[in-house]
Design an enzyme around this catalytic site. Structure first.
Site, mmCIF file in Angstrom:
data_model
loop_
_atom_site.group_PDB
_atom_site.id
_atom_site.type_symbol
_atom_site.label_atom_id
_atom_site.label_comp_id
_atom_site.label_asym_id
_atom_site.label_seq_id
_atom_site.Cartn_x
_atom_site.Cartn_y
_atom_site.Cartn_z
ATOM 1 N N ARG A 1 0.838 -1.206 0.000
ATOM 2 C CA ARG A 1 0.000 0.000 0.000
ATOM 3 C C ARG A 1 0.872 1.256 0.000
ATOM 4 O O ARG A 1 0.402 2.337 0.343
ATOM 5 C CB ARG A 1 -0.945 -0.023 1.203
ATOM 6 C CG ARG A 1 -1.909 -1.210 1.204
ATOM 7 C CD ARG A 1 -2.937 -1.111 2.317
ATOM 8 N NE ARG A 1 -2.334 -1.224 3.633
ATOM 9 C CZ ARG A 1 -2.200 -2.363 4.311
ATOM 10 N NH1 ARG A 1 -2.597 -3.506 3.772
ATOM 11 N NH2 ARG A 1 -1.670 -2.370 5.515
ATOM 12 N N ARG A 2 2.118 1.104 -0.399
ATOM 13 C CA ARG A 2 3.075 2.208 -0.355
ATOM 14 C C ARG A 2 3.658 2.534 -1.723
ATOM 15 O O ARG A 2 4.712 3.151 -1.829
ATOM 16 C CB ARG A 2 4.222 1.863 0.599
ATOM 17 C CG ARG A 2 3.755 1.574 2.024
ATOM 18 C CD ARG A 2 4.909 1.118 2.891
ATOM 19 N NE ARG A 2 4.501 0.905 4.277
ATOM 20 C CZ ARG A 2 5.326 0.491 5.237
ATOM 21 N NH1 ARG A 2 6.587 0.229 4.958
ATOM 22 N NH2 ARG A 2 4.875 0.326 6.466
ATOM 23 N N CYS B 1 1.553 20.744 -10.970
ATOM 24 C CA CYS B 1 0.079 20.695 -10.920
ATOM 25 C C CYS B 1 -0.360 19.260 -10.655
ATOM 26 O O CYS B 1 -1.003 18.973 -9.652
ATOM 27 C CB CYS B 1 -0.507 21.215 -12.222
ATOM 28 S SG CYS B 1 -0.180 22.959 -12.522
ATOM 29 N N ARG C 1 -3.328 19.329 -7.876
ATOM 30 C CA ARG C 1 -3.718 20.442 -7.000
ATOM 31 C C ARG C 1 -4.556 21.474 -7.741
ATOM 32 O O ARG C 1 -5.384 22.166 -7.162
ATOM 33 C CB ARG C 1 -2.481 21.123 -6.400
ATOM 34 C CG ARG C 1 -1.603 21.795 -7.437
ATOM 35 C CD ARG C 1 -0.518 22.667 -6.844
ATOM 36 N NE ARG C 1 0.300 23.237 -7.905
ATOM 37 C CZ ARG C 1 0.000 24.320 -8.595
ATOM 38 N NH1 ARG C 1 -1.128 24.978 -8.346
ATOM 39 N NH2 ARG C 1 0.807 24.764 -9.544
ATOM 40 N N ASP D 1 -6.465 23.704 -15.256
ATOM 41 C CA ASP D 1 -7.149 24.485 -16.275
ATOM 42 C C ASP D 1 -7.920 23.475 -17.116
ATOM 43 O O ASP D 1 -7.350 22.785 -17.963
ATOM 44 C CB ASP D 1 -6.090 25.234 -17.103
ATOM 45 C CG ASP D 1 -6.658 26.000 -18.272
ATOM 46 O OD1 ASP D 1 -7.806 25.746 -18.677
ATOM 47 O OD2 ASP D 1 -5.930 26.861 -18.807
ATOM 48 N N ASN E 1 -4.129 15.526 -19.519
ATOM 49 C CA ASN E 1 -3.599 14.824 -18.350
ATOM 50 C C ASN E 1 -4.210 13.434 -18.193
ATOM 51 O O ASN E 1 -3.506 12.478 -17.839
ATOM 52 C CB ASN E 1 -3.853 15.625 -17.077
ATOM 53 C CG ASN E 1 -3.032 16.896 -16.985
ATOM 54 O OD1 ASN E 1 -3.511 17.910 -16.479
ATOM 55 N ND2 ASN E 1 -1.791 16.877 -17.457
ATOM 56 N N HIS F 1 -10.883 24.330 -12.554
ATOM 57 C CA HIS F 1 -11.380 25.660 -12.893
ATOM 58 C C HIS F 1 -11.466 25.908 -14.396
ATOM 59 O O HIS F 1 -10.753 25.308 -15.185
ATOM 60 C CB HIS F 1 -10.501 26.737 -12.245
ATOM 61 C CG HIS F 1 -9.043 26.582 -12.552
ATOM 62 N ND1 HIS F 1 -8.171 25.924 -11.703
ATOM 63 C CD2 HIS F 1 -8.291 27.008 -13.602
ATOM 64 C CE1 HIS F 1 -6.948 25.957 -12.214
ATOM 65 N NE2 HIS F 1 -6.997 26.608 -13.372
ATOM 66 N N TYR G 1 -11.267 29.273 -16.807
ATOM 67 C CA TYR G 1 -10.911 30.694 -16.820
ATOM 68 C C TYR G 1 -12.010 31.536 -17.452
ATOM 69 O O TYR G 1 -12.771 31.054 -18.298
ATOM 70 C CB TYR G 1 -9.599 30.897 -17.576
ATOM 71 C CG TYR G 1 -8.378 30.608 -16.728
ATOM 72 C CD1 TYR G 1 -7.933 31.525 -15.771
ATOM 73 C CD2 TYR G 1 -7.681 29.423 -16.873
ATOM 74 C CE1 TYR G 1 -6.820 31.259 -14.989
ATOM 75 C CE2 TYR G 1 -6.561 29.140 -16.096
ATOM 76 C CZ TYR G 1 -6.146 30.071 -15.155
ATOM 77 O OH TYR G 1 -5.048 29.804 -14.371
#
Length: 282
Positions: free
Chosen positions: A137-138, A157, A183, A186, A194, A224, A226
């Site tokens: 689990r690591r 990001c 984190r 866009d 991604n 988010h 823009y």
């Protein structure tokens, strides 16, 4: 409709209709003309993609999979922080006169750490554990290193991957699943880019570990849109959609470091017209 289309449409609709606006708040990003770049955002978006069912490329507009994978390999395979090792120009704005982006992304992947088995970087540790300790689990990576943030030209990001192995009843091979933690994103410029990148990473890691690809869970803390993207997104999510394309890897590749962008194929990828000249906040 691709399942990735469905998730994207629902996510964008939710952000536009129910999101929090940062207009007139203290924000960092700016447009090229110097004005502040405000957003509508949602906190804690979680999207799940079952890679055993379909490849998560959206069809509302085409995602350039080869370029996305080239960037992924730049970070995870070449472990480079220099744009001269990258075929695209997406990192040019953050590079110095020598092409370096500082102690970010690939640099962090190249740093060796001491383990009981010896010195390894994060990528090699993941590959080692998938073969030798698959039910650990690591098995994870993290490139958001606070000690080095001051020397990064852009804070990461997409900063962490957690791998988890399961076994499906009736299957001979184990199943490789992963969580991508991000984190900030866009949504218009980077969401499916991604998703496709890290889906391919799961496919590659699964193949070289003699496993099957399972779920990719994408967790976005700040998803988010823009202010200058809102109308573009509204038009985009009304477009026709198509079935997901078929993705495959060269089955001869058994070593992660042998993969190139020529070792995968995308078949039957029908998608809408590309959106050109998307303004990017920096």
């Amino acid at each position: 409709m691709s399942y990735a289309d469905d998730l994207f449409i629902n996510m964008c609709t939710d952000i536009i209709e129910n999101g929090c606006s940062t207009e007139n708040e203290k924000v960092r990003p700016k447009w090229e003309d110097g004005t502040f770049a405000y957003t509508i955002k949602k906190f804690g978006v979680v999207n799940r993609y079952d890679l055993s069912k379909e490849f998560p490329a959206m069809t509302l507009r085409k995602t350039y999979v080869k370029s996305a994978v080239d960037e992924l390999l730049w970070i995870w395979q070449k472990k480079s922080n220099n744009i001269h090792d990258l075929k695209s120009h997406i990192w040019d704005e953050w590079a110095d006169e020598n092409g370096s982006i500082g102690k970010a992304y690939g640099y962090q992947m190249s740093v060796k750490h001491r383990y009981s088995e010896g010195m390894m970087d994060q990528v090699d540790r993941v590959l080692f554990d998938l073969k030798n300790n698959p039910f650990s689990r690591r098995i994870m990576t993290n490139i958001y290193v606070h000690a080095d943030l001051s020397e990064m030209n852009l804070y990461p990001c997409a900063y962490s991957m957690t791998f988890n192995v399961t076994k499906k009843e009736g299957h001979d091979k184990l199943t490789l699943n992963a969580i991508l933690n991000q984190r900030s994103q866009d949504v218009l410029a980077a969401n499916n880019w991604n998703v496709v990148q890290y889906a391919v990473l799961v496919y590659m890691f699964a193949q070289v570990s003699d496993m099957e690809p399972g779920e990719l869970i994408h967790v976005i803390a700040d998803a988010h849109i823009y202010d200058r993207h809102i109308d573009i997104v509204k038009e985009l999510i009304k477009r026709p959609t198509y079935p997901a394309p078929k993705f495959s890897l060269n089955p001869e590749i058994k070593n992660f470091y042998d993969f190139t962008t020529n070792d995968f194929t995308i078949e039957n990828y029908q998608a809408g017209e590309q959106i050109k000249n998307i303004p990017i906040a920096v």
